[in-house]
Structure formats: C-alpha cells, structure tokens
Design a protein around this motif. Structure first.
Motif, PDB file in Angstrom:
ATOM      1  N   ARG A  25       0.817  -1.222   0.000  1.00  0.00           N
ATOM      2  CA  ARG A  25       0.000   0.000   0.000  1.00  0.00           C
ATOM      3  C   ARG A  25       0.843   1.261   0.000  1.00  0.00           C
ATOM      4  O   ARG A  25       0.307   2.349   0.197  1.00  0.00           O
ATOM      5  CB  ARG A  25      -0.940  -0.026   1.201  1.00  0.00           C
ATOM      6  CG  ARG A  25      -2.072  -1.009   0.961  1.00  0.00           C
ATOM      7  CD  ARG A  25      -2.654  -1.552   2.218  1.00  0.00           C
ATOM      8  NE  ARG A  25      -3.689  -2.540   1.954  1.00  0.00           N
ATOM      9  CZ  ARG A  25      -3.468  -3.791   1.593  1.00  0.00           C
ATOM     10  NH1 ARG A  25      -2.233  -4.226   1.433  1.00  0.00           N
ATOM     11  NH2 ARG A  25      -4.450  -4.632   1.385  1.00  0.00           N
ATOM     12  N   ARG A  26       2.143   1.104  -0.211  1.00  0.00           N
ATOM     13  CA  ARG A  26       3.085   2.233  -0.260  1.00  0.00           C
ATOM     14  C   ARG A  26       2.941   3.155   0.955  1.00  0.00           C
ATOM     15  O   ARG A  26       2.852   4.365   0.849  1.00  0.00           O
ATOM     16  CB  ARG A  26       2.918   3.014  -1.551  1.00  0.00           C
ATOM     17  CG  ARG A  26       3.160   2.189  -2.775  1.00  0.00           C
ATOM     18  CD  ARG A  26       3.407   3.057  -3.962  1.00  0.00           C
ATOM     19  NE  ARG A  26       3.546   2.277  -5.167  1.00  0.00           N
ATOM     20  CZ  ARG A  26       4.686   1.711  -5.579  1.00  0.00           C
ATOM     21  NH1 ARG A  26       5.763   1.845  -4.872  1.00  0.00           N
ATOM     22  NH2 ARG A  26       4.730   1.029  -6.700  1.00  0.00           N
ATOM     23  N   ARG A  27       2.921   2.540   2.131  1.00  0.00           N
ATOM     24  CA  ARG A  27       2.819   3.277   3.378  1.00  0.00           C
ATOM     25  C   ARG A  27       4.163   3.259   4.096  1.00  0.00           C
ATOM     26  O   ARG A  27       5.095   2.585   3.678  1.00  0.00           O
ATOM     27  CB  ARG A  27       1.743   2.658   4.259  1.00  0.00           C
ATOM     28  CG  ARG A  27       0.370   2.698   3.575  1.00  0.00           C
ATOM     29  CD  ARG A  27      -0.643   2.013   4.379  1.00  0.00           C
ATOM     30  NE  ARG A  27      -1.419   3.023   5.092  1.00  0.00           N
ATOM     31  CZ  ARG A  27      -2.307   2.726   6.006  1.00  0.00           C
ATOM     32  NH1 ARG A  27      -2.521   1.485   6.347  1.00  0.00           N
ATOM     33  NH2 ARG A  27      -2.987   3.673   6.588  1.00  0.00           N
ATOM     34  N   PHE A  28       4.211   3.972   5.209  1.00  0.00           N
ATOM     35  CA  PHE A  28       5.426   4.021   6.017  1.00  0.00           C
ATOM     36  C   PHE A  28       5.809   2.618   6.445  1.00  0.00           C
ATOM     37  O   PHE A  28       4.983   1.868   6.956  1.00  0.00           O
ATOM     38  CB  PHE A  28       5.194   4.914   7.240  1.00  0.00           C
ATOM     39  CG  PHE A  28       6.409   5.088   8.085  1.00  0.00           C
ATOM     40  CD1 PHE A  28       7.461   5.871   7.650  1.00  0.00           C
ATOM     41  CD2 PHE A  28       6.508   4.449   9.304  1.00  0.00           C
ATOM     42  CE1 PHE A  28       8.586   6.032   8.435  1.00  0.00           C
ATOM     43  CE2 PHE A  28       7.629   4.596  10.094  1.00  0.00           C
ATOM     44  CZ  PHE A  28       8.670   5.393   9.654  1.00  0.00           C
ATOM     45  N   ARG A  29       7.071   2.253   6.235  1.00  0.00           N
ATOM     46  CA  ARG A  29       7.532   0.870   6.400  1.00  0.00           C
ATOM     47  C   ARG A  29       8.329   0.675   7.679  1.00  0.00           C
ATOM     48  O   ARG A  29       8.837   1.609   8.277  1.00  0.00           O
ATOM     49  CB  ARG A  29       8.433   0.504   5.214  1.00  0.00           C
ATOM     50  CG  ARG A  29       7.798   0.717   3.852  1.00  0.00           C
ATOM     51  CD  ARG A  29       7.037  -0.470   3.397  1.00  0.00           C
ATOM     52  NE  ARG A  29       7.813  -1.682   3.435  1.00  0.00           N
ATOM     53  CZ  ARG A  29       8.679  -2.056   2.503  1.00  0.00           C
ATOM     54  NH1 ARG A  29       8.886  -1.332   1.445  1.00  0.00           N
ATOM     55  NH2 ARG A  29       9.348  -3.185   2.639  1.00  0.00           N
ATOM     56  N   THR A  30       8.481  -0.575   8.046  1.00  0.00           N
ATOM     57  CA  THR A  30       9.351  -0.970   9.151  1.00  0.00           C
ATOM     58  C   THR A  30      10.782  -0.983   8.623  1.00  0.00           C
ATOM     59  O   THR A  30      11.048  -1.544   7.563  1.00  0.00           O
ATOM     60  CB  THR A  30       8.976  -2.381   9.656  1.00  0.00           C
ATOM     61  OG1 THR A  30       7.596  -2.386  10.010  1.00  0.00           O
ATOM     62  CG2 THR A  30       9.817  -2.777  10.836  1.00  0.00           C
ATOM     63  N   ALA A  31      11.691  -0.404   9.368  1.00  0.00           N
ATOM     64  CA  ALA A  31      13.094  -0.356   8.937  1.00  0.00           C
ATOM     65  C   ALA A  31      13.686  -1.763   8.921  1.00  0.00           C
ATOM     66  O   ALA A  31      13.378  -2.585   9.787  1.00  0.00           O
ATOM     67  CB  ALA A  31      13.902   0.534   9.878  1.00  0.00           C
ATOM     68  N   GLU A  32      14.536  -2.018   7.935  1.00  0.00           N
ATOM     69  CA  GLU A  32      15.213  -3.324   7.876  1.00  0.00           C
ATOM     70  C   GLU A  32      16.024  -3.557   9.139  1.00  0.00           C
ATOM     71  O   GLU A  32      16.154  -4.689   9.600  1.00  0.00           O
ATOM     72  CB  GLU A  32      16.111  -3.408   6.637  1.00  0.00           C
ATOM     73  CG  GLU A  32      15.339  -3.588   5.358  1.00  0.00           C
ATOM     74  CD  GLU A  32      16.224  -3.826   4.154  1.00  0.00           C
ATOM     75  OE1 GLU A  32      17.466  -3.911   4.312  1.00  0.00           O
ATOM     76  OE2 GLU A  32      15.675  -3.936   3.049  1.00  0.00           O
ATOM     77  N   ARG A  33      16.546  -2.492   9.694  1.00  0.00           N
ATOM     78  CA  ARG A  33      17.310  -2.591  10.944  1.00  0.00           C
ATOM     79  C   ARG A  33      16.445  -3.195  12.060  1.00  0.00           C
ATOM     80  O   ARG A  33      16.914  -3.996  12.852  1.00  0.00           O
ATOM     81  CB  ARG A  33      17.802  -1.209  11.353  1.00  0.00           C
ATOM     82  CG  ARG A  33      18.652  -1.198  12.593  1.00  0.00           C
ATOM     83  CD  ARG A  33      19.034   0.183  13.008  1.00  0.00           C
ATOM     84  NE  ARG A  33      19.551   0.950  11.884  1.00  0.00           N
ATOM     85  CZ  ARG A  33      20.064   2.152  11.981  1.00  0.00           C
ATOM     86  NH1 ARG A  33      20.129   2.738  13.155  1.00  0.00           N
ATOM     87  NH2 ARG A  33      20.504   2.789  10.937  1.00  0.00           N
ATOM     88  N   THR A  34      15.172  -2.821  12.095  1.00  0.00           N
ATOM     89  CA  THR A  34      14.252  -3.356  13.099  1.00  0.00           C
ATOM     90  C   THR A  34      13.991  -4.841  12.862  1.00  0.00           C
ATOM     91  O   THR A  34      13.959  -5.635  13.811  1.00  0.00           O
ATOM     92  CB  THR A  34      12.926  -2.574  13.076  1.00  0.00           C
ATOM     93  OG1 THR A  34      13.205  -1.193  13.295  1.00  0.00           O
ATOM     94  CG2 THR A  34      11.959  -3.087  14.123  1.00  0.00           C
TER      95      THR A  34
END
Length: 106
Positions: A25-34
C-alpha cells in the motif's frame, strides 16, 4: 526461556507480515534494521517463516541467506539451553521415564 522464544518469533513473524502489508500500500515501512534486530534477539525463525509466508524480502540476499543461517545458529545455541532448563532431560528421556513409570504402576 521457552516463552520468550515463542513471543519473539511470533513478533518477528507478524512484523514481517505488517511490513509486507504496508509495502503493498506504499505506506510508512518498518526499517530493515528493526527486522534484523528482532531476528538477532532470537526471532530469526519467526522472521524467516514470515519472509517465506508473506513473500517479503526474498529478493534481498542478506535476508534470503542471512535469516536461515541465523535461525540455524539460534537453534543450535538455544536448544541445549532448553534442556538445561528442564534439568538436562530431553523429550526422549522424559518419555522413556514416563513410560517406565506408567508401566510399573500396573
């Protein structure tokens, strides 16, 4: 220790699913670092299961090869710890002891 392992793996699995949902949905994503932090804290198996279940991060070599490797290392390290928590008795030894106890009661 077992409860922690279950909780962290479930959390990693669901975070992977939520991140895939957000990506679609092209929304704010979880960082890969997380995602990696959850994996390194003991959730590599859950993160790996989420990666394949949701088909998420499978193109990234670090995830495709790193998560299974980390999961194998975690299983190798944590499985013996589980036996120590139970006094060094594994499932087979417990089953045999229980069967002998039940058999002698009759």
């Amino acid at each position: 220790m077992v409860q922690y392992g279950i909780a962290i793996n479930l959390l990693a699995f669901f975070v992977m699913g939520v991140d895939k949902y957000k990506a679609k949905r092209r929304r704010f994503r979880t960082a890969e670092r997380t995602l990696w932090l959850l994996a390194w804290l003991g959730g590599a198996l859950g993160a790996m299961a989420g990666m394949y279940t949701f088909r998420h991060k499978t193109r990234h070599r670090t995830f495709r090869y790193g998560l299974p490797l980390l999961a194998a290392v975690e299983l190798f390290l944590y499985w013996p710890m589980d036996e120590v928590e139970r006094g060094g008795e594994n499932e087979l030894a417990f089953a045999l002891r229980y069967a002998a106890h039940v058999g002698s009661a009759h």
